[in-house]
Scaffold this active site. Structure first.
Site, PDB file in Angstrom:
ATOM      1  N   GLY A 103       0.837  -1.197   0.000  1.00 14.23           N
ATOM      2  CA  GLY A 103       0.000   0.000   0.000  1.00 14.23           C
ATOM      3  C   GLY A 103       0.869   1.242   0.000  1.00 14.23           C
ATOM      4  N   CYS A 104       0.304   2.337  -0.420  1.00 14.89           N
ATOM      5  CA  CYS A 104       1.065   3.572  -0.346  1.00 14.89           C
ATOM      6  C   CYS A 104       0.101   4.731  -0.182  1.00 14.89           C
ATOM      7  CB  CYS A 104       1.916   3.762  -1.588  1.00 14.89           C
ATOM      8  SG  CYS A 104       1.007   3.530  -3.102  1.00 14.89           S
ATOM      9  N   VAL A 105       0.615   5.868   0.293  1.00 11.57           N
ATOM     10  CA  VAL A 105      -0.258   7.011   0.532  1.00 11.57           C
ATOM     11  C   VAL A 105      -0.531   7.755  -0.758  1.00 11.57           C
ATOM     12  CG1 VAL A 105       0.230   7.412   2.928  1.00 11.57           C
ATOM     13  CG2 VAL A 105       1.751   8.363   1.220  1.00 11.57           C
TER      14      VAL A 105
END
Ligand code: HEM
Ligand code: HEM
Ligand code: SF4
Ligand code: SF4
Lengths: 105, 396
Positions: A103-105
């Site tokens: 996941g990433c922002v």
């Protein structure tokens, strides 16, 4: 570790519903996981995408980039979202039994 | 929520002092929200054992979109069940951040009903940030937001929600309509904003003039900064009034001009506009006397980013001057070429600025079909011991 029961089969999954062990996968598993995406019967196109992801993962150990996935299978990105409403990563990869994408922002 | 207040001795320290405190805000929210209350608990625990209690990542989202929600799970869910899932939603803000108060109330109502009640207006992306929700609330919140005319913003490897300064709505220096451009780009890139397909994030920010109030140059991969091509508009009489009122024009204006292209002889201000770098300093000091010229547009810069994977970078000039009028065809064509090239050739998690460094500005320009220009380099090269291909061509 959470488990999920689908069509009478029990699977160990993470909190996002991805298989804990990507190697415990077969077409029955895919069909079961597809129900979590609201897919009762996978179409030919859906299988095409899932099998592509599976082969790519077994060969390279990672999921392909989204653009590559679209180009090599001849799908537009919004068609992929029509087939798998939560998208190629959360939907198609999950059904193909791939590990959760980072996941990433 | 509970009758006796949760003891938070470590957090309480952060309420001391005259400045605003997020702890105070979280405590206020905790009066009506079990999630906010348990969030205080998690944070107090973290300060005690000096580790964060959030797992990294998580893929959650709403149907049809691959972006807009940032997933977070706690690693102490038994202790704090209310924040076992604590996802964040990004909501696309209106260009320039203009709202009616009832729109803001509506967002807060939706959020108090379904989420932690904690918000952050506005995040670094520009979006409205709704902090802390459970997985089961994703679809209901999304549905209520869209019913009320809101949409999710970008997150992950997408074109992020474009943002801009208040521009012509409030500011006389705007050299183009930042609000119209931002709205137009947001509509144009809907697919790219909601459905990740890029190597990494791509931020577009627009400032109406070189004062760059949204810090586009430091925070956006594609920075659009208003500028003018002709001469600064000078009202000599008004300059005289500033001087008569006690402004030391030579010391505060001319001597501080970065390109030293101004002279004041006590009666008239002389500007060598060919040397002016359009920094806005003189205009900011004497707003009643000076203003940007009449031939206005924007400078397009590329490659800015904050230090996440590698170090911070400022954007650098790509197109020194571009007229910006609807339907912005030239700009969209340029962005299209950049996204296509970097989308295909960029490595995973490589921002476009890093990509340009890797392949070289020359190859990048060639691939997107732009001619190299002197404005693109900071200064002439200092190392003469590098030989370029073209030097050898005659020998062939
Ligand atoms: C002692 C505790 C904390 C400190 C010192 C702290 C400090 C900061 C700082 C310095 C920033 C960057 C602000 C900016 O550049 O605009 C930031 C951003 C942020 N913080 Fe915190 N923070 C703390 C706790 C929290 C908590 C508990 C949450 C969530 C519940 C949170 C959520 C965020 C978010 C979402 C951002 C991004 C905002 C943005 O991009 O503008 N922070 N924080
Ligand atoms: C080691 C842990 C973490 C790191 C290094 C990290 C880093 C960052 C960075 C660099 C940003 C800014 C991105 C940008 O504005 O482009 C960001 C934004 C954000 N982070 Fe984290 N983060 C961490 C943990 C967390 C946790 C634990 C939470 C929530 C529980 C969280 C929630 C968010 C949210 C909601 C934003 C977006 C804020 C906005 O859009 O303005 N992060 N984070
Ligand atoms: S960037 Fe320039 S135009 Fe935009 S608000 Fe600031 S001073 Fe005004
Ligand atoms: S805008 Fe900046 S560079 Fe241009 S004349 Fe004024 S102070 Fe000098």
């Amino acid at each position: 570790m959470p488990t999920i029961e689908l069509n009478g089969h029990t699977y160990a999954v993470d909190e996002d519903g991805f298989l804990e062990d990507p190697m415990l996968w077969n077409e029955q598993v895919a069909a079961d996981l597809a129900t979590t995406e609201g897919i009762a019967n996978m179409t030919e196109d859906q299988w095409k995408l899932v099998n592509y992801l599976r082969h790519y993962y077994l060969e390279f150990g990672i999921a392909p980039m989204v653009r590559k996935l679209c180009k090599e299978n001849g799908f537009k990105l919004n068609q992929v979202y029509e087939m798998f409403p939560s998208g190629p990563a959360k939907g198609a990869c999950k059904v193909a039994g791939l590990p959760k994408p980072t996941g990433c922002v | 929520m509970s009758d006796e207040r949760r003891p938070t001795p470590k957090l309480d320290d952060l309420e001391k002092g005259p400045w605003p405190s997020f702890v105070r805000e979280m405590k206020r929210a905790a009066e009506g929200s079990a999630m906010a209350d348990q969030l205080l608990g998690v944070l107090e625990l973290s300060y005690g054992d000096r580790v964060g209690h959030w797992k990294h990542g998580g893929v959650v989202g709403v149907r049809g979109y691959g972006a807009g929600v940032i997933g977070r799970y706690s690693d102490v869910p038994e202790q704090f069940p209310e924040v076992a899932q604590f996802h964040t939603m990004r909501v696309n803000h209106p260009a320039g951040w203009f709202y009616k108060t009832d729109a803001l109330r509506k967002v807060c109502d939706i959020w108090e009903k379904h989420g932690s009640g904690l918000t952050n207006l506005h995040g670094a992306t520009g979006d409205i940030i709704l902090l802390g929700m459970k997985t089961e609330s994703l679809e209901p919140v999304f549905a209520e937001l869209t019913e009320n005319g809101f949409d999710l913003g970008g997150s992950g490897s997408v074109v992020r929600t474009p943002s801009c300064c208040v521009g012509p709505a409030r500011c006389e220096w705007a050299c183009f309509d930042t609000l119209a451009l931002t709205y137009d780009l947001t509509q144009h890139y809907q697919d790219e904003i909601h459905r990740p397909s890029l190597p990494y994030k791509f931020k577009i920010k627009a400032s109406g003039c070189p004062n760059d109030c949204v810090a586009a140059i430091a925070r956006a991969d594609l920075s659009i900064i208003g500028t003018w091509r002709d001469a600064i508009d000078v009202d000599q009489e008004a300059v005289g009034t500033y001087a008569a009122d006690g402004l030391d024009v030579r010391a505060t204006v001319c001597d501080r001009c970065p390109s030293k292209c101004m002279a004041w002889d006590g009666t008239s201000l002389d500007i060598d506009n060919s040397a002016c770098v359009r920094c806005m300093h003189c205009i900011n000091v004497m707003p009643k006397a000076l203003r940007p010229g009449l031939e206005r547009g924007a400078c397009i810069l590329i490659g800015g980013k904050a230090p996440i994977v590698s170090g911070a970078m400022l954007s650098s000039v790509l197109v020194p001057f571009m007229k910006l009028e609807p339907p912005y065809t030239e700009l969209k064509e340029l962005i299209g070429k950049i996204l296509e090239l970097w989308g295909d050739e960029g490595k995973n998690r490589e921002r476009v600025g890093e990509f340009i460094q890797r392949v070289g500005l020359g190859s990048f320009l060639e691939a997107i079909g732009l001619e190299p220009m002197p404005e693109m380099v900071k200064h002439p090269r200092e190392n003469p011991y590098v030989f370029y291909e073209e030097y050898f061509e005659e020998e062939k």
